[in-house]
Every structure is written in C-alpha cells, then in structure tokens.
Design a protein around this motif. Structure first.
Motif, PDB file in Angstrom:
ATOM      1  N   TYR A  25       0.830  -1.209   0.000  1.00  0.00           N
ATOM      2  CA  TYR A  25       0.000   0.000   0.000  1.00  0.00           C
ATOM      3  C   TYR A  25       0.863   1.257   0.000  1.00  0.00           C
ATOM      4  CZ  TYR A  25      -3.410   3.484   1.385  1.00  0.00           C
ATOM      5  OH  TYR A  25      -4.189   4.605   1.437  1.00  0.00           O
ATOM      6  N   GLU A  26       1.738   1.366   0.967  1.00  0.00           N
ATOM      7  CA  GLU A  26       2.571   2.568   1.073  1.00  0.00           C
ATOM      8  C   GLU A  26       3.518   2.714  -0.106  1.00  0.00           C
ATOM      9  OE1 GLU A  26       2.248   5.077   3.148  1.00  0.00           O
ATOM     10  OE2 GLU A  26       0.674   4.081   4.293  1.00  0.00           O
ATOM     11  N   GLY A  27       3.998   1.615  -0.626  1.00  0.00           N
ATOM     12  CA  GLY A  27       4.959   1.649  -1.720  1.00  0.00           C
ATOM     13  C   GLY A  27       4.358   1.926  -3.077  1.00  0.00           C
ATOM     14  N   THR A  28       3.032   1.961  -3.163  1.00  0.00           N
ATOM     15  CA  THR A  28       2.354   2.191  -4.436  1.00  0.00           C
ATOM     16  C   THR A  28       1.834   3.627  -4.469  1.00  0.00           C
ATOM     17  OG1 THR A  28       1.677  -0.131  -4.489  1.00  0.00           O
ATOM     18  CG2 THR A  28       0.533   1.368  -5.979  1.00  0.00           C
ATOM     19  N   SER A  29       2.393   4.409  -5.358  1.00  0.00           N
ATOM     20  CA  SER A  29       1.989   5.815  -5.470  1.00  0.00           C
ATOM     21  C   SER A  29       0.800   5.944  -6.424  1.00  0.00           C
ATOM     22  CB  SER A  29       3.157   6.652  -6.006  1.00  0.00           C
ATOM     23  OG  SER A  29       3.433   6.287  -7.354  1.00  0.00           O
ATOM     24  N   THR A  30       0.205   7.115  -6.422  1.00  0.00           N
ATOM     25  CA  THR A  30      -0.876   7.390  -7.370  1.00  0.00           C
ATOM     26  C   THR A  30      -0.348   7.303  -8.799  1.00  0.00           C
ATOM     27  OG1 THR A  30      -1.912   8.830  -5.737  1.00  0.00           O
ATOM     28  CG2 THR A  30      -2.680   9.037  -8.004  1.00  0.00           C
ATOM     29  N   HIS A  31       0.879   7.741  -9.000  1.00  0.00           N
ATOM     30  CA  HIS A  31       1.500   7.617 -10.322  1.00  0.00           C
ATOM     31  C   HIS A  31       1.606   6.136 -10.723  1.00  0.00           C
ATOM     32  CE1 HIS A  31       4.074   8.377 -13.754  1.00  0.00           C
ATOM     33  NE2 HIS A  31       4.913   7.472 -13.279  1.00  0.00           N
ATOM     34  N   ASP A  32       2.020   5.286  -9.773  1.00  0.00           N
ATOM     35  CA  ASP A  32       2.102   3.841 -10.046  1.00  0.00           C
ATOM     36  C   ASP A  32       0.732   3.290 -10.430  1.00  0.00           C
ATOM     37  OD1 ASP A  32       4.822   3.848  -9.299  1.00  0.00           O
ATOM     38  OD2 ASP A  32       4.329   3.332  -7.215  1.00  0.00           O
ATOM     39  N   LEU A  33      -0.305   3.737  -9.719  1.00  0.00           N
ATOM     40  CA  LEU A  33      -1.665   3.264 -10.016  1.00  0.00           C
ATOM     41  C   LEU A  33      -2.126   3.753 -11.386  1.00  0.00           C
ATOM     42  CD1 LEU A  33      -3.251   3.758  -6.492  1.00  0.00           C
ATOM     43  CD2 LEU A  33      -2.728   1.566  -7.614  1.00  0.00           C
ATOM     44  N   SER A  34      -1.776   4.982 -11.734  1.00  0.00           N
ATOM     45  CA  SER A  34      -2.112   5.514 -13.060  1.00  0.00           C
ATOM     46  C   SER A  34      -1.431   4.699 -14.149  1.00  0.00           C
ATOM     47  CB  SER A  34      -1.705   6.981 -13.178  1.00  0.00           C
ATOM     48  OG  SER A  34      -2.498   7.781 -12.358  1.00  0.00           O
ATOM     49  N   THR A  35      -0.152   4.399 -13.933  1.00  0.00           N
ATOM     50  CA  THR A  35       0.598   3.605 -14.900  1.00  0.00           C
ATOM     51  C   THR A  35       0.003   2.202 -15.025  1.00  0.00           C
ATOM     52  OG1 THR A  35       2.621   4.857 -14.438  1.00  0.00           O
ATOM     53  CG2 THR A  35       2.888   2.688 -15.468  1.00  0.00           C
ATOM     54  N   ALA A  36      -0.295   1.581 -13.897  1.00  0.00           N
ATOM     55  CA  ALA A  36      -0.814   0.209 -13.911  1.00  0.00           C
ATOM     56  C   ALA A  36      -2.191   0.118 -14.554  1.00  0.00           C
ATOM     57  CB  ALA A  36      -0.875  -0.336 -12.480  1.00  0.00           C
ATOM     58  N   GLY A  38      -3.715   2.555 -16.420  1.00  0.00           N
ATOM     59  CA  GLY A  38      -3.899   3.325 -17.648  1.00  0.00           C
ATOM     60  C   GLY A  38      -4.854   4.498 -17.453  1.00  0.00           C
ATOM     61  N   LEU A  39      -5.227   4.778 -16.209  1.00  0.00           N
ATOM     62  CA  LEU A  39      -6.155   5.865 -15.912  1.00  0.00           C
ATOM     63  C   LEU A  39      -5.390   7.090 -15.425  1.00  0.00           C
ATOM     64  CD1 LEU A  39      -8.811   3.883 -13.841  1.00  0.00           C
ATOM     65  CD2 LEU A  39      -8.920   4.489 -16.263  1.00  0.00           C
ATOM     66  N   GLY A  40      -5.930   8.237 -15.719  1.00  0.00           N
ATOM     67  CA  GLY A  40      -5.357   9.459 -15.179  1.00  0.00           C
ATOM     68  C   GLY A  40      -5.688   9.593 -13.701  1.00  0.00           C
ATOM     69  N   ARG A  41      -4.931  10.429 -13.027  1.00  0.00           N
ATOM     70  CA  ARG A  41      -5.120  10.648 -11.589  1.00  0.00           C
ATOM     71  C   ARG A  41      -6.576  11.040 -11.287  1.00  0.00           C
ATOM     72  NH1 ARG A  41      -1.074  12.308  -7.855  1.00  0.00           N
ATOM     73  NH2 ARG A  41      -1.998  13.133  -5.975  1.00  0.00           N
ATOM     74  N   SER A  42      -7.146  11.937 -12.065  1.00  0.00           N
ATOM     75  CA  SER A  42      -8.519  12.385 -11.798  1.00  0.00           C
ATOM     76  C   SER A  42      -9.519  11.252 -12.009  1.00  0.00           C
ATOM     77  CB  SER A  42      -8.874  13.593 -12.663  1.00  0.00           C
ATOM     78  OG  SER A  42      -8.821  13.261 -14.027  1.00  0.00           O
ATOM     79  N   SER A  43      -9.292  10.400 -12.998  1.00  0.00           N
ATOM     80  CA  SER A  43     -10.189   9.257 -13.212  1.00  0.00           C
ATOM     81  C   SER A  43     -10.130   8.280 -12.045  1.00  0.00           C
ATOM     82  CB  SER A  43      -9.830   8.515 -14.499  1.00  0.00           C
ATOM     83  OG  SER A  43     -10.117   9.296 -15.621  1.00  0.00           O
ATOM     84  N   ILE A  44      -8.941   8.090 -11.493  1.00  0.00           N
ATOM     85  CA  ILE A  44      -8.805   7.202 -10.332  1.00  0.00           C
ATOM     86  C   ILE A  44      -9.607   7.759  -9.161  1.00  0.00           C
ATOM     87  CG2 ILE A  44      -7.193   6.381  -8.558  1.00  0.00           C
ATOM     88  CD1 ILE A  44      -5.126   6.034 -10.813  1.00  0.00           C
ATOM     89  N   TYR A  45      -9.429   9.050  -8.874  1.00  0.00           N
ATOM     90  CA  TYR A  45     -10.112   9.634  -7.723  1.00  0.00           C
ATOM     91  C   TYR A  45     -11.604   9.837  -7.965  1.00  0.00           C
ATOM     92  CZ  TYR A  45      -5.787   9.979  -5.217  1.00  0.00           C
ATOM     93  OH  TYR A  45      -4.637   9.653  -4.559  1.00  0.00           O
ATOM     94  N   ASN A  46     -12.015  10.091  -9.197  1.00  0.00           N
ATOM     95  CA  ASN A  46     -13.441  10.214  -9.494  1.00  0.00           C
ATOM     96  C   ASN A  46     -14.152   8.875  -9.369  1.00  0.00           C
ATOM     97  OD1 ASN A  46     -13.334  12.955  -9.993  1.00  0.00           O
ATOM     98  ND2 ASN A  46     -13.023  12.705 -12.190  1.00  0.00           N
ATOM     99  N   THR A  47     -13.448   7.804  -9.700  1.00  0.00           N
ATOM    100  CA  THR A  47     -14.052   6.477  -9.663  1.00  0.00           C
ATOM    101  C   THR A  47     -13.924   5.814  -8.296  1.00  0.00           C
ATOM    102  OG1 THR A  47     -13.521   6.196 -12.000  1.00  0.00           O
ATOM    103  CG2 THR A  47     -14.030   4.199 -10.754  1.00  0.00           C
ATOM    104  N   PHE A  48     -12.762   5.916  -7.686  1.00  0.00           N
ATOM    105  CA  PHE A  48     -12.483   5.153  -6.475  1.00  0.00           C
ATOM    106  C   PHE A  48     -12.397   6.002  -5.204  1.00  0.00           C
ATOM    107  CE2 PHE A  48     -10.653   2.768 -10.051  1.00  0.00           C
ATOM    108  CZ  PHE A  48     -11.462   1.646  -9.966  1.00  0.00           C
ATOM    109  N   VAL A  49     -12.607   7.288  -5.281  1.00  0.00           N
ATOM    110  CA  VAL A  49     -12.650   8.206  -4.148  1.00  0.00           C
ATOM    111  C   VAL A  49     -11.264   8.450  -3.542  1.00  0.00           C
ATOM    112  CG1 VAL A  49     -13.690   8.735  -1.897  1.00  0.00           C
ATOM    113  CG2 VAL A  49     -15.022   7.482  -3.620  1.00  0.00           C
ATOM    114  N   SER A  50     -10.535   7.378  -3.239  1.00  0.00           N
ATOM    115  CA  SER A  50      -9.230   7.536  -2.604  1.00  0.00           C
ATOM    116  C   SER A  50      -8.357   6.328  -2.925  1.00  0.00           C
ATOM    117  CB  SER A  50      -9.385   7.657  -1.084  1.00  0.00           C
ATOM    118  OG  SER A  50      -9.844   6.430  -0.534  1.00  0.00           O
ATOM    119  N   LYS A  51      -7.100   6.479  -2.653  1.00  0.00           N
ATOM    120  CA  LYS A  51      -6.166   5.358  -2.803  1.00  0.00           C
ATOM    121  C   LYS A  51      -6.604   4.210  -1.890  1.00  0.00           C
ATOM    122  CE  LYS A  51      -1.332   4.248  -1.783  1.00  0.00           C
ATOM    123  NZ  LYS A  51      -0.031   4.801  -1.386  1.00  0.00           N
TER     124      LYS A  51
END
Length: 188
Positions: A25-36, A38-51
């Motif tokens: 959890y701690e080792g995975t950044s929002t950038h890592d999640l975007s890369t994994a 394929g979603l932009g940061r805003s799409s991640i937070y709009n869909t999933f609310v938070s990390k």
C-alpha cells in the motif's frame, strides 16, 4: 451531466491489485496506479474516491478470487492430503505472472495493525478459509483418513501457507519452498 466512463472498472481494479500486491500500500503511489491502470489521476479519484478505497476494492477482489479457488478445490473429489498438497503447491509453483507472496499476508503485516477496515476484511476472509479447511479435515477425520484435531490442522495449513508466501516473497528457492511443503504434508 457527468461524462460516461470509458474504461472497464474491473480491469482497473485487477491492475491496481497487481500494483499493490507487488509493492504494498505505502509503496504504491498514485503515479504507479495511473501507470498500472492506464487511468489518469482524476479518473482514479473520481471512480475510487481515494487510494485506500481502491486498495480495499483490490484486496477484496484478490481475496474473492483466491478464496473461491480454495473453496472449489475443497469441495471437489480427492483426499484431504491431496487437497492440502495442491494448496501448498499453489505457492511452491506459483504462476510466474503473479507477484511474489500473498497480497493478504502483505496487508496483514503492513496495514492490519493500524487499519481497522483492512483488519476486518482479512479477518472475515480468513474465517471463511478456516471454516472450509476445518470442514474438510472434519470430513476426513470422520472417514478415518486423519485423526488430528480439524481446527488445529486447518490453522496449521493456513499458517504454513502464510509462511510459504513470506518465504517466497523473501526470495527462497523453489527447492526450499517444496521442502517446507513436504515437511508440512508429513505432519498431517
């Protein structure tokens, strides 16, 4: 009017699961999640609310898939020793496409001590797996296949699998993992 989603949420959760499984959890950044994903940061937070929300969904997905496979195996034909051997060898001969170790074990170590939501999630999942294993051992005891305490044998198998997962994550060779699994099988 909000724009419709143009991605598969299940696929995004699967990709996030693999990212969290690999680096925690701690080792995975929002950038890592975007890369994994394929979603932009805003799409991640709009869909999933938070990390954390995305992590919960990823952990739930991981537990559902893994526990379903265990339940299917235990409900199928074969002796309890054959079934336990299969369970142990899921770690010994893990899919090379999967990250090392177990996402649930990682979550227990990293988050459960201070995250009540994650602690409850892993506790519930463990309870399901423990009950299924205990029932399989109880049936084997009634059939005369084993004579040990079904509860303790179920806990022993879960502890052994968890230990094997930690050993795998720590870099132990297949030979070491197989040796541990063989010792565990002789203990049944």
């Amino acid at each position: 009017m909000p724009r419709p989603r143009t991605f598969d949420e299940e696929r995004a959760v699967e990709a996030a699961m693999r990212a969290f499984w690999t680096t925690g959890y701690e080792g995975t950044s929002t950038h890592d999640l975007s890369t994994a994903t394929g979603l932009g940061r805003s799409s991640i937070y709009n869909t999933f609310v938070s990390k954390h929300d995305l992590f919960e969904k990823a952990l739930r997905h991981y537990a559902e898939v893994r526990t379903a496979a265990l339940l299917e195996l235990l409900a199928g034909p074969g002796s309890v020793r054959e079934k336990v051997r299969t369970i142990l060898w899921w770690t010994v001969d893990a899919d090379h496409g999967d990250p090392l170790g177990c996402m649930t074990v990682n979550a227990i170590i990293e988050l459960a001590p201070h995250d009540a939501v994650v602690a409850e999630m892993v506790r519930k999942d463990e309870a399901v797996r423990l009950a299924a294993l205990r029932d399989a051992f109880e049936a084997a005891r009634c059939a005369g296949e084993i004579d040990g305490d079904p509860e303790m044998l179920a806990r022993f198998v879960l502890a052994t699998v968890g230990g094997l997962q930690v050993q795998a994550r720590g870099g132990s060779s297949r030979e070491v993992l197989a040796g541990i699994a063989e010792v565990a099988l002789r203990a049944l």
